[in-house]
Design an enzyme around this catalytic site. Structure first.
Site, PDB file in Angstrom:
ATOM      1  N   CYS A  75       0.842  -1.199   0.000  1.00 29.63           N
ATOM      2  CA  CYS A  75       0.000   0.000   0.000  1.00 29.63           C
ATOM      3  C   CYS A  75       0.882   1.256   0.000  1.00 29.63           C
ATOM      4  CB  CYS A  75      -0.984  -0.049   1.161  1.00 29.63           C
ATOM      5  SG  CYS A  75      -2.376   1.049   0.906  1.00 29.63           S
TER       6      CYS A  75
ATOM      7  N   HIS B 197      -3.592  -5.236   1.344  1.00 23.38           N
ATOM      8  CA  HIS B 197      -2.943  -5.615   2.612  1.00 23.38           C
ATOM      9  C   HIS B 197      -2.989  -7.130   2.817  1.00 23.38           C
ATOM     10  CE1 HIS B 197      -2.353  -1.604   4.375  1.00 23.38           C
ATOM     11  NE2 HIS B 197      -3.352  -1.290   3.572  1.00 23.38           N
TER      12      HIS B 197
ATOM     13  N   GLU C 195      -1.585  -8.784   5.068  1.00 21.62           N
ATOM     14  CA  GLU C 195      -1.431  -9.145   6.484  1.00 21.62           C
ATOM     15  C   GLU C 195      -2.757  -9.281   7.222  1.00 21.62           C
ATOM     16  OE1 GLU C 195      -0.750  -6.340   4.980  1.00 21.62           O
ATOM     17  OE2 GLU C 195      -0.791  -4.583   6.274  1.00 21.62           O
TER      18      GLU C 195
ATOM     19  N   GLY D 222       4.234 -11.834  37.307  1.00 22.75           N
ATOM     20  CA  GLY D 222       3.416 -11.837  36.096  1.00 22.75           C
ATOM     21  C   GLY D 222       3.960 -12.869  35.113  1.00 22.75           C
ATOM     22  N   VAL D 223       3.236 -13.050  34.021  1.00 26.36           N
ATOM     23  CA  VAL D 223       3.614 -14.078  33.057  1.00 26.36           C
ATOM     24  C   VAL D 223       4.997 -13.815  32.464  1.00 26.36           C
ATOM     25  CG1 VAL D 223       2.892 -15.257  30.960  1.00 26.36           C
ATOM     26  CG2 VAL D 223       1.170 -14.178  32.415  1.00 26.36           C
ATOM     27  N   ASP D 224       5.204 -12.577  32.009  1.00 29.39           N
ATOM     28  CA  ASP D 224       6.416 -12.283  31.243  1.00 29.39           C
ATOM     29  C   ASP D 224       7.679 -12.478  32.069  1.00 29.39           C
ATOM     30  OD1 ASP D 224       4.324 -11.427  29.725  1.00 29.39           O
ATOM     31  OD2 ASP D 224       4.698  -9.294  30.067  1.00 29.39           O
ATOM     32  N   SER D 225       7.695 -11.862  33.253  1.00 28.27           N
ATOM     33  CA  SER D 225       8.941 -11.954  34.022  1.00 28.27           C
ATOM     34  C   SER D 225       9.136 -13.349  34.594  1.00 28.27           C
ATOM     35  CB  SER D 225       9.003 -10.892  35.105  1.00 28.27           C
ATOM     36  OG  SER D 225       7.827 -10.858  35.845  1.00 28.27           O
ATOM     37  N   THR D 226       8.056 -14.082  34.846  1.00 28.35           N
ATOM     38  CA  THR D 226       8.230 -15.441  35.354  1.00 28.35           C
ATOM     39  C   THR D 226       8.841 -16.319  34.263  1.00 28.35           C
ATOM     40  OG1 THR D 226       6.317 -15.109  36.755  1.00 28.35           O
ATOM     41  CG2 THR D 226       7.070 -17.372  36.494  1.00 28.35           C
TER      42      THR D 226
ATOM     43  N   ARG E 121       4.389   7.160  35.169  1.00 28.00           N
ATOM     44  CA  ARG E 121       5.077   6.017  34.582  1.00 28.00           C
ATOM     45  C   ARG E 121       6.588   6.191  34.630  1.00 28.00           C
ATOM     46  NH1 ARG E 121       2.411   2.743  31.131  1.00 28.00           N
ATOM     47  NH2 ARG E 121       0.160   2.955  31.279  1.00 28.00           N
TER      48      ARG E 121
ATOM     49  N   LYS F 124     -10.202  -1.237  22.218  1.00 27.15           N
ATOM     50  CA  LYS F 124      -8.875  -0.668  21.907  1.00 27.15           C
ATOM     51  C   LYS F 124      -8.591  -1.004  20.460  1.00 27.15           C
ATOM     52  CE  LYS F 124      -3.911  -1.178  22.695  1.00 27.15           C
ATOM     53  NZ  LYS F 124      -2.839  -1.643  23.556  1.00 27.15           N
TER      54      LYS F 124
ATOM     55  N   GLU G 193      -5.478   0.097  29.742  1.00 27.89           N
ATOM     56  CA  GLU G 193      -5.438   0.863  30.983  1.00 27.89           C
ATOM     57  C   GLU G 193      -6.047   2.244  30.747  1.00 27.89           C
ATOM     58  OE1 GLU G 193      -4.424  -0.509  33.751  1.00 27.89           O
ATOM     59  OE2 GLU G 193      -3.428  -2.282  32.932  1.00 27.89           O
TER      60      GLU G 193
HETATM   61  N1  ATP Z   1       6.863  -5.224  41.137  1.00 30.76           N
HETATM   62  C1  ATP Z   1       7.856  -5.522  40.296  1.00 30.76           C
HETATM   63  N2  ATP Z   1       9.053  -5.930  40.770  1.00 30.76           N
HETATM   64  C2  ATP Z   1      10.055  -6.232  39.917  1.00 30.76           C
HETATM   65  N3  ATP Z   1       9.962  -6.115  38.585  1.00 30.76           N
HETATM   66  C3  ATP Z   1       8.815  -5.715  38.062  1.00 30.76           C
HETATM   67  C4  ATP Z   1       7.693  -5.408  38.871  1.00 30.76           C
HETATM   68  N4  ATP Z   1       6.673  -5.049  38.049  1.00 30.76           N
HETATM   69  C5  ATP Z   1       7.128  -5.136  36.799  1.00 30.76           C
HETATM   70  N5  ATP Z   1       8.420  -5.533  36.782  1.00 30.76           N
HETATM   71  C6  ATP Z   1       9.284  -5.684  35.582  1.00 30.76           C
HETATM   72  O1  ATP Z   1       8.703  -4.986  34.480  1.00 30.76           O
HETATM   73  C7  ATP Z   1       8.448  -5.893  33.403  1.00 30.76           C
HETATM   74  C8  ATP Z   1       7.211  -5.514  32.639  1.00 30.76           C
HETATM   75  O2  ATP Z   1       6.047  -5.647  33.442  1.00 30.76           O
HETATM   76  P1  ATP Z   1       4.781  -6.378  32.852  1.00 30.76           P
HETATM   77  O3  ATP Z   1       3.665  -6.186  33.793  1.00 30.76           O
HETATM   78  O4  ATP Z   1       4.639  -5.955  31.436  1.00 30.76           O
HETATM   79  O5  ATP Z   1       5.228  -7.896  32.797  1.00 30.76           O
HETATM   80  P2  ATP Z   1       5.016  -9.045  33.853  1.00 30.76           P
HETATM   81  O6  ATP Z   1       4.592  -8.464  35.143  1.00 30.76           O
HETATM   82  O7  ATP Z   1       6.238  -9.874  33.898  1.00 30.76           O
HETATM   83  O8  ATP Z   1       3.899  -9.905  33.186  1.00 30.76           O
HETATM   84  P3  ATP Z   1       2.350  -9.555  33.042  1.00 30.76           P
HETATM   85  O9  ATP Z   1       2.254  -8.795  31.748  1.00 30.76           O
HETATM   86  O10 ATP Z   1       1.723 -10.874  32.976  1.00 30.76           O
HETATM   87  O11 ATP Z   1       1.955  -8.742  34.203  1.00 30.76           O
HETATM   88  C9  ATP Z   1       8.327  -7.227  34.103  1.00 30.76           C
HETATM   89  O12 ATP Z   1       8.518  -8.288  33.184  1.00 30.76           O
HETATM   90  C10 ATP Z   1       9.382  -7.135  35.147  1.00 30.76           C
HETATM   91  O13 ATP Z   1      10.654  -7.362  34.576  1.00 30.76           O
HETATM   92  O1  XMP Z   2       4.440  -3.537  32.663  1.00 31.18           O
HETATM   93  C1  XMP Z   2       3.724  -2.694  32.153  1.00 31.18           C
HETATM   94  N1  XMP Z   2       4.126  -1.422  32.254  1.00 31.18           N
HETATM   95  C2  XMP Z   2       3.408  -0.397  31.813  1.00 31.18           C
HETATM   96  O2  XMP Z   2       3.818   0.751  31.959  1.00 31.18           O
HETATM   97  C3  XMP Z   2       2.163  -0.745  31.172  1.00 31.18           C
HETATM   98  N2  XMP Z   2       1.186   0.001  30.612  1.00 31.18           N
HETATM   99  C4  XMP Z   2       0.226  -0.880  30.155  1.00 31.18           C
HETATM  100  N3  XMP Z   2       0.587  -2.135  30.424  1.00 31.18           N
HETATM  101  C5  XMP Z   2      -0.133  -3.367  30.076  1.00 31.18           C
HETATM  102  O3  XMP Z   2       0.015  -3.511  28.663  1.00 31.18           O
HETATM  103  C6  XMP Z   2      -1.191  -4.018  28.061  1.00 31.18           C
HETATM  104  C7  XMP Z   2      -1.722  -3.027  27.037  1.00 31.18           C
HETATM  105  O4  XMP Z   2      -2.143  -1.902  27.750  1.00 31.18           O
HETATM  106  P1  XMP Z   2      -2.506  -0.496  27.103  1.00 31.18           P
HETATM  107  O5  XMP Z   2      -3.504  -0.785  26.034  1.00 31.18           O
HETATM  108  O6  XMP Z   2      -3.076   0.294  28.240  1.00 31.18           O
HETATM  109  O7  XMP Z   2      -1.216   0.048  26.567  1.00 31.18           O
HETATM  110  C8  XMP Z   2      -2.159  -4.238  29.228  1.00 31.18           C
HETATM  111  O8  XMP Z   2      -2.054  -5.583  29.616  1.00 31.18           O
HETATM  112  C9  XMP Z   2      -1.634  -3.302  30.308  1.00 31.18           C
HETATM  113  O9  XMP Z   2      -1.976  -3.725  31.622  1.00 31.18           O
HETATM  114  C10 XMP Z   2       1.787  -2.079  31.037  1.00 31.18           C
HETATM  115  N4  XMP Z   2       2.576  -3.042  31.516  1.00 31.18           N
HETATM  116  N1  GLN Z   3      -3.144   1.842   3.880  1.00 30.50           N
HETATM  117  C1  GLN Z   3      -2.238   2.649   3.351  1.00 30.50           C
HETATM  118  O1  GLN Z   3      -1.049   2.387   3.360  1.00 30.50           O
HETATM  119  C2  GLN Z   3      -2.767   3.918   2.781  1.00 30.50           C
HETATM  120  C3  GLN Z   3      -1.729   4.739   2.084  1.00 30.50           C
HETATM  121  C4  GLN Z   3      -2.215   6.151   1.749  1.00 30.50           C
HETATM  122  N2  GLN Z   3      -2.429   6.873   2.971  1.00 30.50           N
HETATM  123  C5  GLN Z   3      -3.504   6.071   0.916  1.00 30.50           C
HETATM  124  O2  GLN Z   3      -4.537   6.486   1.359  1.00 30.50           O
HETATM  125  O3  GLN Z   3      -3.476   5.584  -0.182  1.00 30.50           O
HETATM  126 MG    MG Z   4       3.033  -7.345  35.334  1.00 31.70          MG
END
Ligand code: ATP
Ligand code: XMP
Ligand code: GLN
Ligand code: MG
Length: 527
Positions: free
Chosen positions: A90, A177, A179, A234-238, A305, A519, A525
């Site tokens: 595109c 597209h 994708e 949380g899932v990611d850090s675990t 943040r 969203k 959030e």
């Molecule tokens: N309370 C905390 N203590 C230590 N590290 C943290 C804490 N909260 C977040 N983090 C760090 O920030 C990263 C991003 O947080 P995020 O919430 O996206 O991931 P998560 O907590 O591991 O998983 P989930 O998305 O499932 O909550 C984590 O993977 C971790 O490395």
């Molecule tokens: O670790 C984090 N640090 C952040 O600053 C943060 N902001 C949003 N989220 C999480 O990300 C996902 C998408 O959220 P948003 O649509 O609000 O961006 C959702 O799962 C949110 O809970 C965060 N996680």
């Molecule tokens: N989806 C796109 O990449 C659009 C490209 C350009 N903005 C258009 O309208 O043609």
């Molecule tokens: Mg988390």
């Protein structure tokens, strides 16, 4: 700030997706990975000379811009010096035409929705087995001619330049597209490009990723260095911590920071699960006063943040200095974080900070002069990929499917100023809500649910008395990758029950509302 691990893109043959801002860009990487080709997306402003790996092929994404607009983003011409195939989608195709001097401007009709692909060049490797399929269009601009060296390889009813190619240079452009799932054979087309044209090897899989990642970590960390990890439960850090434990055993020290904005009993529960259940070496550090003091008087979500991200790093650096590695006199050098791909995508933008959606605390909240080097083994993965990884690593199904909880925690769910009192209200309401969701057997049907405390007061009547108290907003969403989401449809009886329990059991709340926004346009959030 340093990223310590060698790029994944050096290990797996990789297709580079340059993002010009289309809402579908991230789907390109998803689709390619679905057929075991590793792909990485970078902003279109990426300088090719600054890339420390060589792609097997490059895809230029779509964009909301028009190529001829004065502020339109343009491709780094060094892309064409890489000597690898290029596919423009595109806007990406319009860009290929425009930089080669072909006119691109507004068409008389916008084309949005389905069209049928008519392949003109039946020999074209790009369109193998995709002729006559439905494709999805989303554009207002069109090409008025062909760039030199190109020929038409496909048309559609409204697009005479639906597919173009310069076969000698292996540059392709398509107006639709591939994708999006509405393009019936879109995935096949991307496979044709990546596998047949770019000759990328289909060896990306979670199992291969684990082996490669463990080796990479071992090489990087060496035989005796020690690593600390930011682990939240949380899932990611675990998953990241488990991977690290597999790689270096007890030279890995996981740290959970109690930042004063965690859920009810979170620190205690996480300690139990990670230590006993997974054999991860975990220390809980109580830094709640430090976080809450720094947040005093702050109402701006981005400031919150950044303060939280910075404070996390201060705490980790302090803890790292206290841990004396056993086998070496060197200090701890590395910090593991569970950062994911969406955290990165949403925190950076090719259009500069003004377009950043929100600064995830673990990406944009980092300190510029931080001493610890980051190890982020999941930085290129989507949430559902991380969950697959978790299951392969033997982490319990319950933990792998936990709802995410953001690092800034309840601080971004108390809208406005964060105080201990406000946090307590939001925490109590959230606890009731999640408890009821579990009781109703809905936890696994919902991707994420939580309660927010709004900074507005509303009038109520309780026990014949006028009340004037705050409002709780409940949110529950369905999504697999958290990049887009829809709100969850509860039965009214469920909402009635939750609302009644919250208002009756949580002091300071007089009203409960349910958030019915998807969203986009909202985010998950509230802040
Ligand atoms: N309370 C905390 N203590 C230590 N590290 C943290 C804490 N909260 C977040 N983090 C760090 O920030 C990263 C991003 O947080 P995020 O919430 O996206 O991931 P998560 O907590 O591991 O998983 P989930 O998305 O499932 O909550 C984590 O993977 C971790 O490395
Ligand atoms: O670790 C984090 N640090 C952040 O600053 C943060 N902001 C949003 N989220 C999480 O990300 C996902 C998408 O959220 P948003 O649509 O609000 O961006 C959702 O799962 C949110 O809970 C965060 N996680
Ligand atoms: N989806 C796109 O990449 C659009 C490209 C350009 N903005 C258009 O309208 O043609
Ligand atoms: Mg988390």
């Amino acid at each position: 700030m340093t990223e310590a691990v060698e790029p994944v893109s050096n290990v797996f043959e990789t297709i580079l997706v340059l993002d010009f801002g289309s809402q579908y860009s991230h789907l390109l990487t998803r689709r390619l990975r679905e057929f075991n080709i590793y792909a990485e997306m970078l902003p279109c402003t990426q300088k090719i000379s600054e890339l420390n790996w060589k792609p097997k092929g490059v895809i230029l994404s779509g964009s909301p811009y028009s190529v001829y607009a004065p502020d339109a983003p343009h491709v780094d011409k060094d892309v064409f010096k890489l000597g690898v195939p290029v596919l423009g989608i595109c806007y990406g195709m319009q860009e290929l035409a425009w930089i080669n001097g072909t006119e691109v401007s507004r068409g008389d009709k916008r084309e949005y929705g389905p069209a049928t692909l008519n392949v003109v060049d039946k020999e074209s490797p790009l369109f193998k087995d995709v002729d006559h399929s439905k494709v999805w269009m989303s554009h207002g601009d069109k090409l008025y001619g062909l760039p030199e060296g190109f020929k038409v390889i496909a048309t559609s009813e409204n697009s005479p330049y639906c597919g173009i190619a310069n076969e000698e240079k292996q540059i392709y452009g398509i107006q639709f597209h591939p994708e999006v799932t509405h393009s019936e054979k879109g995935k096949l087309l991307l496979r044709n490009f990546a596998v047949d044209i770019c000759k990328a090897t289909q060896n990306w899989s979670m199992k291969n990723f684990i082996d490669t990642e463990i080796n990479r970590i071992r090489t990087l960390v060496g035989p005796d260095a020690e690593v600390i990890g930011a682990v939240s439960g949380g899932v990611d850090s675990t998953v990241a911590a488990k991977l690290m434990t597999e790689a270096i055993g007890d030279r890995f020290h996981a740290i959970l920071v109690d930042n004063g904005v965690l859920r009810k009993d979170e620190a205690k529960n996480v300690k139990e699960t990670l230590t006993k259940g997974l054999g991860i070496n975990l220390t809980v550090v109580d830094a709640s006063d430090e976080f809450l003091d720094k947040l005093k008087g702050v109402t701006d979500p981005e400031k919150k943040r950044k303060i939280i991200g910075n404070t996390f790093i201060h705490v980790f650096e302090r803890v790292a200095a206290q841990i004396k590695p056993k086998n070496t006199d060197k200090e701890i050098e590395f910090l593991l974080q569970g950062t994911l791909y969406p955290d990165v995508i949403e925190s950076i933008s090719f259009k500069g900070p003004s377009q950043t959606i929100k600064t995830h605390h673990n990406v944009g909240g980092l300190l510029d002069n931080m001493k610890l080097k980051l190890i982020e083994p999941l930085r290129e993965l989507f949430k559902d990929e991380v969950r697959e990884l978790g299951e392969i690593l033997g982490i319990s199904h319950e933990l792998v499917w936990r709802h995410p909880f953001p690092g800034p925690g309840i601080a971004i769910r108390v809208l406005g100023e964060v105080t201990r009192e406000q946090v307590a209200i939001a925490r109590a309401a959230d606890h009731i809500y999640i408890e009821e969701i579990r009781k109703a057997g809905l936890y696994n049907k919902i991707a994420q649910a939580f309660a927010c405390l709004l900074p507005v007061k509303s009038v109520g009547v309780m026990g014949d008395q006028r009340t004037y108290e705050q409002v709780i907003a409940l949110r529950a969403i369905e999504t697999s990758d958290f990049m887009t989401a829809d709100w969850f449809c509860f039965e009214p009886a469920f909402l009635k029950k939750v609302s009644s329990r919250i208002v009756n059991e949580v002091d300071g709340v007089a009203r409960v509302t349910y958030d019915i926004t998807s969203k986009p346009p909202a985010t998950v959030e509230w802040e």
